[in-house]
Structure formats: C-alpha cells, structure tokens
Design an enzyme around this catalytic site. Structure first.
Site, PDB file in Angstrom:
ATOM      1  CG  HIS A 224      -2.065  -1.070   0.629  1.00 50.26           C
ATOM      2  ND1 HIS A 224      -1.976  -2.498   1.155  1.00 50.26           N
ATOM      3  CD2 HIS A 224      -3.136  -0.956  -0.292  1.00 50.26           C
ATOM      4  CE1 HIS A 224      -2.814  -3.048   0.508  1.00 50.26           C
ATOM      5  NE2 HIS A 224      -3.523  -2.560  -0.345  1.00 50.26           N
TER       6      HIS A 224
ATOM      7  NE  ARG B 284      -6.038  -0.497  -3.476  1.00 52.52           N
ATOM      8  CZ  ARG B 284      -5.569  -0.307  -4.625  1.00 52.52           C
ATOM      9  NH1 ARG B 284      -5.070   0.891  -5.288  1.00 52.52           N
ATOM     10  NH2 ARG B 284      -4.937  -1.398  -5.067  1.00 52.52           N
TER      11      ARG B 284
ATOM     12  NE  ARG C 273     -11.047  -2.546  -2.649  1.00 49.37           N
ATOM     13  CZ  ARG C 273      -9.904  -2.821  -2.540  1.00 49.37           C
ATOM     14  NH1 ARG C 273      -9.543  -3.753  -3.652  1.00 49.37           N
ATOM     15  NH2 ARG C 273      -8.742  -2.073  -1.823  1.00 49.37           N
TER      16      ARG C 273
ATOM     17  CD  GLU D 138      -9.300  -8.799  -4.076  1.00 47.01           C
ATOM     18  OE1 GLU D 138      -8.209  -8.137  -4.125  1.00 47.01           O
ATOM     19  OE2 GLU D 138     -10.341  -8.584  -3.559  1.00 47.01           O
TER      20      GLU D 138
ATOM     21  CG  ASN E   9      -2.196  -5.272  -6.661  1.00 52.12           C
ATOM     22  OD1 ASN E   9      -1.727  -5.619  -7.590  1.00 52.12           O
ATOM     23  ND2 ASN E   9      -2.649  -4.333  -6.095  1.00 52.12           N
ATOM     24  CG  ASP E  10      -4.973  -9.368  -2.537  1.00 49.57           C
ATOM     25  OD1 ASP E  10      -4.167  -9.628  -1.838  1.00 49.57           O
ATOM     26  OD2 ASP E  10      -5.924  -8.249  -2.281  1.00 49.57           O
TER      27      ASP E  10
ATOM     28  NE  ARG F 175      -0.896  -6.582  -1.764  1.00 45.82           N
ATOM     29  CZ  ARG F 175      -1.956  -6.139  -2.255  1.00 45.82           C
ATOM     30  NH1 ARG F 175      -3.174  -6.767  -2.308  1.00 45.82           N
ATOM     31  NH2 ARG F 175      -2.420  -4.935  -2.078  1.00 45.82           N
TER      32      ARG F 175
ATOM     33  CB  CYS G 102      -8.674  -2.442 -10.099  1.00 42.41           C
ATOM     34  SG  CYS G 102      -9.247  -3.860  -9.248  1.00 42.41           S
TER      35      CYS G 102
HETATM   36  C1  PEP Z   1      -5.683  -6.292  -5.939  1.00 36.98           C
HETATM   37  O1  PEP Z   1      -5.582  -7.259  -4.990  1.00 36.98           O
HETATM   38  O2  PEP Z   1      -5.130  -6.456  -6.908  1.00 36.98           O
HETATM   39  C2  PEP Z   1      -6.277  -5.040  -5.635  1.00 36.98           C
HETATM   40  C3  PEP Z   1      -6.462  -4.124  -6.620  1.00 36.98           C
HETATM   41  O3  PEP Z   1      -6.758  -4.684  -4.026  1.00 36.98           O
HETATM   42  P1  PEP Z   1      -5.740  -4.245  -3.163  1.00 36.98           P
HETATM   43  O4  PEP Z   1      -4.342  -3.738  -3.776  1.00 36.98           O
HETATM   44  O5  PEP Z   1      -6.253  -3.022  -2.506  1.00 36.98           O
HETATM   45  O6  PEP Z   1      -5.703  -5.304  -2.030  1.00 36.98           O
HETATM   46 MG    MG Z   2      -6.760  -6.824  -3.146  1.00 39.73          MG
END
Ligand code: PEP
Ligand code: MG
Length: 575
Positions: A191, A298, A334, A435, A458-459, A469, A506
């Site tokens: 983040h 977010r 979201r 995800e 990302n997840d 991650r 995303c």
């Molecule tokens: C993701 O997981 O790709 C995502 C966009 O959500 P976050 O990065 O907020 O977990």
């Molecule tokens: Mg995510």
C-alpha cells in the site's frame, strides 16, 4: 565512498536529496527509585509542555495541508495531554512508589489503554486507547530527551527513509519537500507503493536494511525507475541521476499530449483506461491524466485516515464528491477492504497467523461485527448514486453465496431508502473483485449473477503463487507473466464475455507496460491503474495492433511453460 543498494522500483521518478529517517526511536528505559519526587514531577510537567507545543505545531501544519477536519485528531491528542485525571494519577504514582517519571507514565497509561481496549464493542473507547498510545510515545520521548520524527514538520527537500510507511504517515508528506522515499520492506503492490504512485512521489521499496545504513542528513540518490539507491553519491553519480530524472520528466511531457486523445489501438479497437484512487482529492489527478473512468476507489483509506468509523454523512460527502468530480464518467467504488496490511486504530482486528488469509474485506462486512458498518457504507453509496455513474464492487469474494449475501444487504438498504423517499439511481452496476483463485475458476457461474468483474492481480497473484505480497524474500514469485496467471485471467475474461458482461483489472498488472499487450490480446475490456500510468499506457496501446496481440496471447496461453518464455513472446510481438 559512495555505497550502492538495490530495491524494488515502485513509483517512477528520480531524486537526489538528504535522508530524513522516519524511524521510531528505542524508548525503553530503566525503572528507578527516586528520592526527589518533586524533580520527577517537574520533569513530567516539562515533557507534557514540550509535547503539547510539538502537537500544536503539527496540528497547524496539518490544517494547512489536510484541512480542519483531518487535523481534528490532534485536538483529541492534545486533550489527552491535558487530562487532569490521568496526569494526577501519574504524579500520585511518582510520589507513592518513589519511582521515575518514565515508569509512572508507562504504568498509568498502560492501565488506561488496557481498560479502554477491553471495551471491545465501544468504538469511542477504542479510539481513546489509540490516542493515549500515540501521545504517550511523544511524552516518553520528551522525558528521555529523544526526538520523535515528525514528517509533517519537514521544511527542506528530503528523501524519506523508513522501515515501511503507513497511509497516515504518507498522507502527512508534503510533496514540495519529500522528493522520494526508500523503505526496508514492501514491494510493487504494497500500500505504500500505491500511495506513492498516487502522490507521484518516486519510491524504492524493499531494500531490506536502508534504515540501518543511512543516518539523518546523509546525501542519497534514489531512482524509482530502476530501484537503485546510492548513499553518499559522488558528484558524477548525482549528475547521472539528475539526468535520468530530467529524461523521465521529458518523456512525461510527451505522453501529456495524449490527455484528451481516445484510447484506440493501431487497428482501431477501443479499450477503457481507468484510474485507481484512494480519496476524493485524487480525482484531480485522474482528470489531469485523461482517464476515462475510475476503475477502483479504495474506500478503506477513508476509514484509515479517520480516527473513528466514518459516519453515513461523511461517507456520502466523499462519494458524492468523487462522482461529481468525474462528471458522469463511471466510478467503481469498492466497499471497504480492511485487514491484511490495512488496519484501523479504532477497530480491533484479531491477531492472526496469516492476516492476508484471514478476516478481511467482505468477510468482515458480512459478519455480525461488520454488518452495521457495511450497511452504513452501502446507504451512503446509494444516496450518492444520483450524482454520477456509480458502480459498486465487493472485494475478496470467494463464494457465490458471499456475493448473494452482500447483494441481498444492498437491496435491503435500497428498499429502506426508497421507503424513506430517498432518490437512488436505477442503473447501478454491481460487480466483484476477482482476487481469489476459487472465484477465478468459477467465473462462469459468477458471471451469471454479477454485472462485471475487476481482477485484483495484487492479491490474485499472491494467492495463486502462495507468496505473501509484502515479503520481498518470495517476491520472485510475484509473476504476472506466468502462464498460470494468464490462464486464470483468460478464464475470467472469457466467462464474463460469454454472459455479455465486462471484465476489467485494477491490480498493478493493468498498468504494467509488459503485461498490457498480453491483456489486450486476452480481450480485457477495462484497465484501471494509478492515474500516473494512464497516458503512458494510452501511448503504448496506440502503437499496437489488437489482432496481433490476440495471436501473442494465444501463444502465451497455449505454448509457454514459464514466465521467461512469455516475456520472450512479448518481446517478439511488440518489437
Ligand atoms: C488487488 O488485490 O489487486 C487490488 C486491486 O486490491 P488491493 O491492492 O487493495 O488489495
Ligand atoms: Mg486486493
């Protein structure tokens, strides 16, 4: 002699400036027996006064950079410092136990914190516990003659050096002075990387131990383009970094010419280029970079930057501002995704072995403990829906039944609002993040019930590869180009299209210039990324032929066994 180290290039740009260490000092102390208790009480009074004047400076700064409302948290902190009940008890402890001020401060504040934290279901008391913790640290530091870092008070150009940066620390940073940041932990999708991209501050993350190698004021050169950091750079090295920075700025100016251009490929196919945001103020950057939509808002940042659960009205104002700011262009909001690496000072999450696999996002919203805040958020969203084109998205969905439960609550709140006579838009799309691999595999079934998908790579990558991650030791497994990931994405996109739905992305992969050709070929409809990547991606898409990219994707999906083979194919097809 200069010293080089390498981290992960997480936000573009280059900086050369002095280091500013944002590291929490060691505040351990010895408990001592004292005879002169008057002296200890006077030391306590001095430390309280010094803390109060520091906080008042920080508050003034926060008002000018963040606004009155965001600065209100400091009022709460200043009240703690002047609480006669607590100060009285600390002094009483000094006298009764003939102990030093440090020990008395800790004993009394620990007791208050334990009592307040014990009131599990009282959010107000949880907030007070967090305030006391924060303030006590400052008083303890002043007692020990140690300075706490105060990023809000920085008034010269610096590169921030830290273990990691929390969203609230990042929010205090003033872009005028903070030229870059370099951290020990974190990666492309942490983040802190997301915040750095939004703020357009160059960032190198995951250097492992920069905080141990650099002292305050030492010169640093950092490149968020290559991940290189130089401690005490020579004049020649400084020049080289500054040149690379200037070249990057020139490239940015070239992309800027595409701000109002359509996103079409060389053979005329349109893709939707959207941006990710964390707060209403980010909309400015979305429009400045010519994005066609917001593909991910977010909302948890709204919760994280507050010292209490945002009320329905506070949320309504935020969502309305975003929808109005986008002038009728789509906005995917979201619902809150707390948990994992995102915590709230006023809402106690359980200690978990694997928070990313634990009580997170929709799992909290659908629980008894989270039901109230979920409904509050949905009501605020529904009320704001008439101010633009709202799309609602649920995060961390694993089961079709979870989606159904969330949608049911949404419809219940909609019915209640309508009964109250509140106007609500009638074209709100409701979709889910993909995800979790289970949802990616079952996308054909989900596609019958949702209006859209947005793939959160990302997840999705961390769960598919079983690789945290946040852990740079296993960051080699974060492989967006691995055929396994591409196949999951392809499954999701094809499943959506079979039901006449759209699929977006995303996660950070959507703005990854090497991945974009593959995703175009797979037929992804919408690409949502940090606003700063939009123009660069538009420039890339304009150069590529969609039919050729489809051929590339087909080869990668059917013939490649490794990420390296996929990369070789991308190279071949985009030369
Ligand atoms: C993701 O997981 O790709 C995502 C966009 O959500 P976050 O990065 O907020 O977990
Ligand atoms: Mg995510």
């Amino acid at each position: 002699m200069s010293e080089k180290l390498k981290g992960i290039a997480a936000s573009s740009g280059v900086a050369v400036a002095k280091a500013y260490l944002l590291v929490q000092p060691d505040l351990s102390f010895e408990t001592k027996n004292v005879e002169d208790t008057d002296h200890e009480e006077a030391r306590l009074d001095d430390a309280l006064a010094a803390s109060l004047s520091e906080l008042s400076l920080i508050k003034d700064k926060a008002i000018s950079s963040l606004g009155e409302e965001a600065a209100a948290v400091f009022d709460a902190h200043m009240m703690v410092l002047q609480d006669p009940e607590m100060i009285g008890q600390i002094k009483e402890t000094i006298r009764a136990k003939k102990t030093n001020a440090e020990a008395a401060l800790k004993e009394v504040t620990d007791m208050f914190i334990t009592i307040f934290e014990g009131m599990d279901d009282n959010v107000y008391m949880q907030e007070r516990a967090a305030d006391i913790k924060d303030v006590t640290k400052r008083v303890q530091a002043n007692l020990q003659g140690v300075k706490l870092p105060s990023p809000a008070l920085i008034n010269e150009e610096v590169i921030i050096v830290a273990e990691d940066l929390t969203p609230s620390e990042t929010a205090q940073l003033d872009k005028k002075f903070v030229k870059a940041f370099v951290t020990n932990i974190g990666g492309k999708t942490s983040h802190s990387a997301i915040m750095a991209n939004t703020l357009e501050i160059p960032a190198v993350l995951g250097t492992k131990n920069i905080t141990e190698r650099v002292t305050n004021g030492q010169m640093l050169a950092a490149s968020g383009l290559t991940g290189e950091v130089i401690i005490d750079p020579t004049d020649a090295e400084q020049d080289e970094f500054r040149k690379a920075g200037a070249a990057f700025e020139a490239q940015k100016a070239e992309w800027a010419a595409l701000k109002n251009a359509e996103t079409v490929t060389a053979d005329g196919k349109h893709f939707e280029l959207a941006a990710n945001i964390g707060k209403p103020a980010d909309v400015e950057g979305v429009n400045a970079n010519g994005a066609e939509a917001i593909g991910l808002y977010r909302t948890e940042f709204l919760y994280m930057e507050s010292d209490h659960f945002p009320t329905e009205d506070e949320q309504f104002e935020a969502y309305k501002a975003v929808l109005e700011g986008m002038n009728g262009k789509p906005v995917v909001v979201r619902t809150m995704d707390i948990g994992g690496d995102k915590k709230l000072p006023y809402f106690k999450l359980p200690d978990e072995m694997n928070p990313f696999l634990g009580w997170r996002a929709l799992r909290i919203s659908l629980s008894e403990a989270g039901d109230g805040m979920f409904r509050t958020q949905l009501r605020a969203l529904l009320r704001a829906s008439v101010y633009g084109q709202l799309r609602i998205m649920f995060p961390m969905v694993a089961l079709v039944t979870e989606f159904r439960a969330a949608k049911k609550i949404l419809l219940e709140e909609e019915a209640k609002l309508k009964a109250e006579g509140v106007a609500i838009a009638d074209d709100i799309e409701v979709g889910i993040m993909i995800e979790i691999p289970a949802a990616a595999m079952l996308a054909d079934q989900f596609a019958k019930e949702v209006d859209f998908f947005s793939i959160g790579t990302n997840d999705l990558i961390q769960y598919t590869m079983a690789s945290d991650r946040m852990n740079e030791q296993v960051s080699y497994l974060y492989q967006p180009y691995n055929p396994s990931i591409l196949r999951l994405i392809n499954n999701v996109v094809k499943a959506a299209h079979a039901e006449g739905k759209w699929a977006g992305m995303c996660g950070a992969m959507a703005g990854d210039q090497t991945a974009v050709p593959l995703l175009m070929g797979i037929g992804l409809d919408e690409f949502s990324m940090s606003a700063t990547s939009v123009l660069q991606t538009r420039a890339l898409m304009k150069k590529l032929d969609s039919a050729k990219m489809a051929e590339l994707a087909d080869k990668a999906l059917t013939e490649a066994a490794t990420m390296e083979e996929v990369l070789a194919l991308v190279d071949d097809y985009t030369k």
